[in-house]
Design a protein around this motif. Sequence first.
Motif, PDB file in Angstrom:
ATOM      1  N   VAL A  94       0.827  -1.211   0.000  1.00 45.14           N
ATOM      2  CA  VAL A  94       0.000   0.000   0.000  1.00 45.14           C
ATOM      3  C   VAL A  94       0.859   1.258   0.000  1.00 45.14           C
ATOM      4  O   VAL A  94       0.562   2.229  -0.715  1.00 45.14           O
ATOM      5  CB  VAL A  94      -0.953  -0.017   1.214  1.00 45.14           C
ATOM      6  N   LEU A  95       1.929   1.268   0.801  1.00 42.73           N
ATOM      7  CA  LEU A  95       2.790   2.451   0.861  1.00 42.73           C
ATOM      8  C   LEU A  95       3.365   2.790  -0.510  1.00 42.73           C
ATOM      9  O   LEU A  95       3.292   3.943  -0.961  1.00 42.73           O
ATOM     10  CB  LEU A  95       3.927   2.206   1.861  1.00 42.73           C
ATOM     11  N   LEU A 118     -11.201  13.387   1.806  1.00 44.75           N
ATOM     12  CA  LEU A 118     -12.497  12.719   1.833  1.00 44.75           C
ATOM     13  C   LEU A 118     -12.316  11.211   1.700  1.00 44.75           C
ATOM     14  O   LEU A 118     -12.902  10.431   2.466  1.00 44.75           O
ATOM     15  CB  LEU A 118     -13.384  13.238   0.701  1.00 44.75           C
ATOM     16  N   GLY A 119     -11.520  10.778   0.722  1.00 40.53           N
ATOM     17  CA  GLY A 119     -11.253   9.350   0.546  1.00 40.53           C
ATOM     18  C   GLY A 119     -10.579   8.755   1.768  1.00 40.53           C
ATOM     19  O   GLY A 119     -10.911   7.641   2.198  1.00 40.53           O
ATOM     20  N   PHE A 120      -9.636   9.496   2.348  1.00 42.08           N
ATOM     21  CA  PHE A 120      -8.932   9.036   3.545  1.00 42.08           C
ATOM     22  C   PHE A 120      -9.913   8.847   4.702  1.00 42.08           C
ATOM     23  O   PHE A 120      -9.861   7.857   5.435  1.00 42.08           O
ATOM     24  CB  PHE A 120      -7.853  10.050   3.930  1.00 42.08           C
ATOM     25  N   THR A 126     -14.208   3.331   8.495  1.00 44.35           N
ATOM     26  CA  THR A 126     -14.620   1.925   8.511  1.00 44.35           C
ATOM     27  C   THR A 126     -13.890   1.149   9.604  1.00 44.35           C
ATOM     28  O   THR A 126     -14.404   0.153  10.119  1.00 44.35           O
ATOM     29  CB  THR A 126     -14.345   1.236   7.158  1.00 44.35           C
ATOM     30  N   ALA A 127     -12.691   1.611   9.957  1.00 46.73           N
ATOM     31  CA  ALA A 127     -11.910   0.922  10.992  1.00 46.73           C
ATOM     32  C   ALA A 127     -12.506   1.132  12.380  1.00 46.73           C
ATOM     33  O   ALA A 127     -12.190   0.392  13.319  1.00 46.73           O
ATOM     34  CB  ALA A 127     -10.470   1.412  10.973  1.00 46.73           C
ATOM     35  N   LEU A 128     -13.381   2.148  12.528  1.00 46.44           N
ATOM     36  CA  LEU A 128     -13.961   2.464  13.837  1.00 46.44           C
ATOM     37  C   LEU A 128     -15.287   1.764  14.080  1.00 46.44           C
ATOM     38  O   LEU A 128     -15.818   1.806  15.189  1.00 46.44           O
ATOM     39  CB  LEU A 128     -14.157   3.985  13.962  1.00 46.44           C
ATOM     40  N   LEU A 129     -15.848   1.118  13.037  1.00 41.44           N
ATOM     41  CA  LEU A 129     -17.148   0.480  13.179  1.00 41.44           C
ATOM     42  C   LEU A 129     -17.026  -0.853  13.909  1.00 41.44           C
ATOM     43  O   LEU A 129     -16.005  -1.531  13.835  1.00 41.44           O
ATOM     44  CB  LEU A 129     -17.767   0.254  11.799  1.00 41.44           C
ATOM     45  N   ASN A 130     -18.074  -1.222  14.602  1.00 42.57           N
ATOM     46  CA  ASN A 130     -18.098  -2.489  15.338  1.00 42.57           C
ATOM     47  C   ASN A 130     -18.884  -3.542  14.560  1.00 42.57           C
ATOM     48  O   ASN A 130     -19.909  -3.232  13.951  1.00 42.57           O
ATOM     49  CB  ASN A 130     -18.759  -2.295  16.707  1.00 42.57           C
ATOM     50  N   PRO A 131     -18.419  -4.800  14.570  1.00 42.41           N
ATOM     51  CA  PRO A 131     -19.122  -5.869  13.840  1.00 42.41           C
ATOM     52  C   PRO A 131     -20.548  -6.080  14.343  1.00 42.41           C
ATOM     53  O   PRO A 131     -20.826  -5.966  15.536  1.00 42.41           O
ATOM     54  CB  PRO A 131     -18.254  -7.105  14.127  1.00 42.41           C
ATOM     55  N   ALA A 132     -21.450  -6.415  13.416  1.00 42.40           N
ATOM     56  CA  ALA A 132     -22.833  -6.728  13.770  1.00 42.40           C
ATOM     57  C   ALA A 132     -22.963  -8.219  14.067  1.00 42.40           C
ATOM     58  O   ALA A 132     -22.049  -8.995  13.847  1.00 42.40           O
ATOM     59  CB  ALA A 132     -23.765  -6.332  12.622  1.00 42.40           C
ATOM     60  N   ALA A 133     -24.130  -8.609  14.571  1.00 42.88           N
ATOM     61  CA  ALA A 133     -24.358 -10.019  14.922  1.00 42.88           C
ATOM     62  C   ALA A 133     -24.465 -10.891  13.676  1.00 42.88           C
ATOM     63  O   ALA A 133     -24.008 -12.022  13.654  1.00 42.88           O
ATOM     64  CB  ALA A 133     -25.630 -10.139  15.761  1.00 42.88           C
ATOM     65  N   LEU A 217      -9.308   8.070  -4.648  1.00 44.61           N
ATOM     66  CA  LEU A 217      -8.813   6.696  -4.527  1.00 44.61           C
ATOM     67  C   LEU A 217      -7.459   6.648  -3.827  1.00 44.61           C
ATOM     68  O   LEU A 217      -7.186   5.722  -3.051  1.00 44.61           O
ATOM     69  CB  LEU A 217      -8.706   6.054  -5.911  1.00 44.61           C
ATOM     70  N   THR A 218      -6.610   7.644  -4.083  1.00 45.10           N
ATOM     71  CA  THR A 218      -5.317   7.694  -3.410  1.00 45.10           C
ATOM     72  C   THR A 218      -5.498   7.888  -1.913  1.00 45.10           C
ATOM     73  O   THR A 218      -4.793   7.273  -1.096  1.00 45.10           O
ATOM     74  CB  THR A 218      -4.451   8.834  -3.982  1.00 45.10           C
ATOM     75  N   GLY A 219      -6.456   8.728  -1.528  1.00 44.40           N
ATOM     76  CA  GLY A 219      -6.749   8.921  -0.101  1.00 44.40           C
ATOM     77  C   GLY A 219      -7.262   7.643   0.533  1.00 44.40           C
ATOM     78  O   GLY A 219      -6.862   7.280   1.656  1.00 44.40           O
ATOM     79  N   MET A 220      -8.136   6.936  -0.165  1.00 43.00           N
ATOM     80  CA  MET A 220      -8.669   5.673   0.357  1.00 43.00           C
ATOM     81  C   MET A 220      -7.567   4.631   0.509  1.00 43.00           C
ATOM     82  O   MET A 220      -7.515   3.891   1.496  1.00 43.00           O
ATOM     83  CB  MET A 220      -9.773   5.151  -0.564  1.00 43.00           C
ATOM     84  N   LEU A 221      -6.677   4.601  -0.477  1.00 47.16           N
ATOM     85  CA  LEU A 221      -5.575   3.643  -0.443  1.00 47.16           C
ATOM     86  C   LEU A 221      -4.634   3.945   0.716  1.00 47.16           C
ATOM     87  O   LEU A 221      -4.229   3.041   1.459  1.00 47.16           O
ATOM     88  CB  LEU A 221      -4.823   3.682  -1.774  1.00 47.16           C
ATOM     89  N   ALA A 222      -4.290   5.217   0.887  1.00 52.98           N
ATOM     90  CA  ALA A 222      -3.379   5.602   1.967  1.00 52.98           C
ATOM     91  C   ALA A 222      -3.989   5.301   3.333  1.00 52.98           C
ATOM     92  O   ALA A 222      -3.302   4.850   4.261  1.00 52.98           O
ATOM     93  CB  ALA A 222      -3.031   7.089   1.850  1.00 52.98           C
ATOM     94  N   ALA A 223      -5.292   5.523   3.468  1.00 55.45           N
ATOM     95  CA  ALA A 223      -5.952   5.302   4.760  1.00 55.45           C
ATOM     96  C   ALA A 223      -6.074   3.832   5.119  1.00 55.45           C
ATOM     97  O   ALA A 223      -6.297   3.488   6.284  1.00 55.45           O
ATOM     98  CB  ALA A 223      -7.343   5.950   4.755  1.00 55.45           C
ATOM     99  N   SER A 224      -5.913   2.952   4.128  1.00 52.51           N
ATOM    100  CA  SER A 224      -5.998   1.529   4.442  1.00 52.51           C
ATOM    101  C   SER A 224      -4.857   1.090   5.349  1.00 52.51           C
ATOM    102  O   SER A 224      -4.917   0.024   5.970  1.00 52.51           O
ATOM    103  CB  SER A 224      -6.001   0.690   3.157  1.00 52.51           C
ATOM    104  N   LEU A 225      -3.812   1.915   5.465  1.00 52.53           N
ATOM    105  CA  LEU A 225      -2.735   1.625   6.418  1.00 52.53           C
ATOM    106  C   LEU A 225      -3.268   1.599   7.850  1.00 52.53           C
ATOM    107  O   LEU A 225      -2.766   0.851   8.693  1.00 52.53           O
ATOM    108  CB  LEU A 225      -1.625   2.674   6.289  1.00 52.53           C
ATOM    109  N   ILE A 226      -4.298   2.410   8.119  1.00 47.71           N
ATOM    110  CA  ILE A 226      -4.905   2.421   9.454  1.00 47.71           C
ATOM    111  C   ILE A 226      -5.566   1.079   9.737  1.00 47.71           C
ATOM    112  O   ILE A 226      -5.418   0.505  10.826  1.00 47.71           O
ATOM    113  CB  ILE A 226      -5.950   3.556   9.555  1.00 47.71           C
ATOM    114  N   VAL A 227      -6.282   0.562   8.727  1.00 48.49           N
ATOM    115  CA  VAL A 227      -6.977  -0.713   8.883  1.00 48.49           C
ATOM    116  C   VAL A 227      -5.982  -1.867   8.978  1.00 48.49           C
ATOM    117  O   VAL A 227      -6.188  -2.832   9.721  1.00 48.49           O
ATOM    118  CB  VAL A 227      -7.951  -0.940   7.700  1.00 48.49           C
ATOM    119  N   LEU A 228      -4.870  -1.753   8.228  1.00 52.16           N
ATOM    120  CA  LEU A 228      -3.887  -2.835   8.193  1.00 52.16           C
ATOM    121  C   LEU A 228      -2.998  -2.882   9.436  1.00 52.16           C
ATOM    122  O   LEU A 228      -2.413  -3.921   9.723  1.00 52.16           O
ATOM    123  CB  LEU A 228      -2.993  -2.680   6.955  1.00 52.16           C
ATOM    124  N   TRP A 229      -2.894  -1.763  10.162  1.00 49.04           N
ATOM    125  CA  TRP A 229      -2.016  -1.733  11.328  1.00 49.04           C
ATOM    126  C   TRP A 229      -2.441  -2.819  12.324  1.00 49.04           C
ATOM    127  O   TRP A 229      -3.591  -2.852  12.759  1.00 49.04           O
ATOM    128  CB  TRP A 229      -2.050  -0.368  11.992  1.00 49.04           C
TER     129      TRP A 229
END
Length: 269
Positions: A94-95, A118-120, A126-133, A217-229
């Motif tokens: 991703v980097l 905005l993309g970021f 999405t990383a802050l959401l909690n899973p549903a049942a 899309l670049t912002g979304m891609l860069a922000a995926s580092l948060i989810v991947l951490w």
Amino acid sequence: MGVADAVPGVSGGTIAVITGIYEQLVNALRRCNPMALSLLWKQGPRALWTHIDGAFLLSLGLGILGSLLLMANLVLYLLEHHFMSVMAFFMGLVLASSWLLNKQVGIWSMMKVLLFCLGFAVTGLTALLNPAAGSDSLIYIFFSGLVAICAMILPGISGAFILLLLGVYEYVLDALRDFNLSVIAIFAAGCAIGLLSFSHVLSLTFYYYREQTYAVLTGMLAASLIVLWPGNDLVATAGISGQLIAVLLSVLGAAVIVLFARYTKAPEQ
């Protein structure tokens, strides 16, 4: 793309951007519409096949489906026993991809910076959401496939993570591993409808606002580092050797992208 879509936090759309096939994929999917059926009726199967870029879609679809069916057990094993290493490798991908993708944006203006943010933000939230049942009803599985596929085609937003949020990730992965055809068919139907519908929206944005779309899309891609951490606790308990391996895998992931970018440019020079 199939392996990436099986890993929560990793997007198949990210792999499509990395490999340089994203726009071709979106445009090919956009052509799968009622007009294609009219072309089939008037000019025959060969004209339809050429119109929808059938060879590309078939080879890509078989690759994704095959990797999902064959790699499900390996993905589960790696995530359970080598989670940090897997995430580190994808972070390297991703980097490097984020750096290379910004060339598609052109000259950065204030509007493009805002679109990047905005993309970021969309991916980061999405990383802050909690899973549903979740539910194992076929209607819910259909809906889950429809929603998740829209995420899978977007860089940075993981379709597997969306399935995790909807509470059906393990259920769908088990169905693929056990060849539960009824669940696989319903899930695939939801994916097909969602993919064909959403690709039209993406194709229009590329046609009229190509550079602005790449900024998002670049912002979304860069922000995926948060989810991947993998998390501070896991990194701390890995020890120096585990951290060093993770760094080396990140460098390896980045190197793969740089080498791939050079290889794909070679024929044009």
